[in-house]
Design a protein around this motif. Structure first.
Motif, PDB file in Angstrom:
ATOM      1  N   ARG A 100      63.543   0.973  30.292  1.00  0.00           N
ATOM      2  CA  ARG A 100      62.861   1.101  29.011  1.00  0.00           C
ATOM      3  C   ARG A 100      63.778   0.601  27.897  1.00  0.00           C
ATOM      4  NH1 ARG A 100      58.155   3.738  29.643  1.00  0.00           N
ATOM      5  NH2 ARG A 100      57.932   5.228  31.371  1.00  0.00           N
ATOM      6  N   SER A 146      48.685  -3.720  35.908  1.00  0.00           N
ATOM      7  CA  SER A 146      48.968  -2.319  35.577  1.00  0.00           C
ATOM      8  C   SER A 146      48.087  -1.903  34.410  1.00  0.00           C
ATOM      9  CB  SER A 146      50.441  -2.159  35.184  1.00  0.00           C
ATOM     10  OG  SER A 146      50.684  -0.895  34.593  1.00  0.00           O
ATOM     11  N   ALA A 148      49.216  -0.620  32.011  1.00  0.00           N
ATOM     12  CA  ALA A 148      50.050  -0.994  30.856  1.00  0.00           C
ATOM     13  C   ALA A 148      49.613  -2.325  30.254  1.00  0.00           C
ATOM     14  CB  ALA A 148      51.513  -1.071  31.278  1.00  0.00           C
ATOM     15  N   GLY A 153      51.636   0.050  27.584  1.00  0.00           N
ATOM     16  CA  GLY A 153      52.630   0.815  28.316  1.00  0.00           C
ATOM     17  C   GLY A 153      53.232   1.951  27.521  1.00  0.00           C
ATOM     18  N   SER A 157      58.379  -0.239  26.892  1.00  0.00           N
ATOM     19  CA  SER A 157      57.909  -1.046  28.022  1.00  0.00           C
ATOM     20  C   SER A 157      56.959  -2.166  27.602  1.00  0.00           C
ATOM     21  CB  SER A 157      57.219  -0.150  29.064  1.00  0.00           C
ATOM     22  OG  SER A 157      56.097   0.503  28.515  1.00  0.00           O
ATOM     23  N   SER A 158      57.080  -2.637  26.386  1.00  0.00           N
ATOM     24  CA  SER A 158      56.132  -3.642  25.894  1.00  0.00           C
ATOM     25  C   SER A 158      56.263  -4.974  26.639  1.00  0.00           C
ATOM     26  CB  SER A 158      56.311  -3.866  24.396  1.00  0.00           C
ATOM     27  OG  SER A 158      57.629  -4.300  24.105  1.00  0.00           O
ATOM     28  N   ALA A 161      54.659  -4.531  29.971  1.00  0.00           N
ATOM     29  CA  ALA A 161      53.206  -4.561  29.793  1.00  0.00           C
ATOM     30  C   ALA A 161      52.714  -5.985  29.604  1.00  0.00           C
ATOM     31  CB  ALA A 161      52.817  -3.689  28.598  1.00  0.00           C
TER      32      ALA A 161
END
Length: 255
Positions: A100, A146, A148, A153, A157-158, A161
């Motif tokens: 992250r 996902s 995400a 996300g 976690s962009s 994603a």
């Protein structure tokens, strides 16, 4: 029409544990010969292969970093030699959040690492198996997105994603390219799937409980939930589906 895959060769990346292992086990249980892959944990890979063989199935184990195109070439060539033919079914399960990281701290190195392990690996694995599928006029590709990809996300976690959203978009384009050769390309998009290294590493118990309590089905998913959707997509039952996404999230996101 049924779910039997007798005689077909399947390659499932990242299948030493978790979702990938569940997919490999289910495809083998339905008659496929399965190439099992791992990056670092050979023992887990050996366990997956042993489980398949003990149940009467066929499998072989391979080590590969699928973000490296030379290793992709060696992997697919090894599967073809060991299992006696070109790949009929490709499941691009390997992927990783890596760690992250807020965008204000994102480095080019981490960005490349996340995009390579998720998007690049998917693109070049597909590229490598497509000629064999085209020669036979048949192929089944399932790529892993996902939830995400739809909601950006969790914290930090962009980029992960974004890589998963790119996989979904890429898969739709590839589905159009490959359709005339009898190849389908579909996407599975897991939500909160328990019993995986992902959540063991990146999700706190508090966040896990909060997420599950908000799900309509009131439980976290299992690797077997994802495997069932993959089996459907690679079987005759889904022969008229291509470019589609199956959301496996217990009602977290309804589209």
């Amino acid at each position: 029409m049924n779910t039997q895959l007798n005689g077909l060769i399947a390659l499932v990346t990242g299948s030493n544990t978790g979702i990938g292992r569940a997919i490999a086990l289910l495809l083998a249980a339905n008659g496929a010969k399965v190439g099992v892959t791992y990056l670092n944990n050979k023992e887990q890979g050996e366990e997956t292969v042993a489980m398949i063989r003990e149940a009467g199935g066929q499998a072989a184990l391979f080590q590969a970093d699928v973000s490296d195109t030379e290793q992709i070439d060696r992997l697919v060539a090894g599967v073809e030699e060991a299992l006696g033919g070109t790949v009929d079914i490709l499941v691009n399960n390997a992927g990783h959040l890596v760690r992250r990281c807020p965008n204000t701290e994102m480095t080019e190195e981490l960005y490349d690492q996340i995009m390579n392990v998720n998007l690049k690996s998917t693109v070049f694995m597909c590229k490598r198996v497509l000629p064999g599928m085209k020669a036979k006029g048949f192929g089944r590709i399932v790529n892993m997105s996902s939830v995400a990809a739809h909601n950006g996300g969790g914290p930090g976690s962009s980029i992960y994603a974004a890589s998963k959203a790119a996989i979904a978009s890429y898969s739709k384009g590839l589905a159009k390219e490959a359709a005339a050769d009898g190849i389908t390309v579909n996407i599975v998009s897991p939500g909160f799937i328990g019993q995986t290294a992902f959540h063991a590493t990146f999700t706190t118990d508090e966040a896990r409980k909060a997420t599950v309590s908000g799900l309509p089905l009131k439980r976290e998913g299992t690797p077997e939930d994802v495997a069932g959707a993959v089996l459907y997509l690679v079987s005759d039952l889904a022969s008229y589906l291509t470019g589609e996404t199956i959301e496996i999230n217990g009602g977290m996101l309804m589209r």
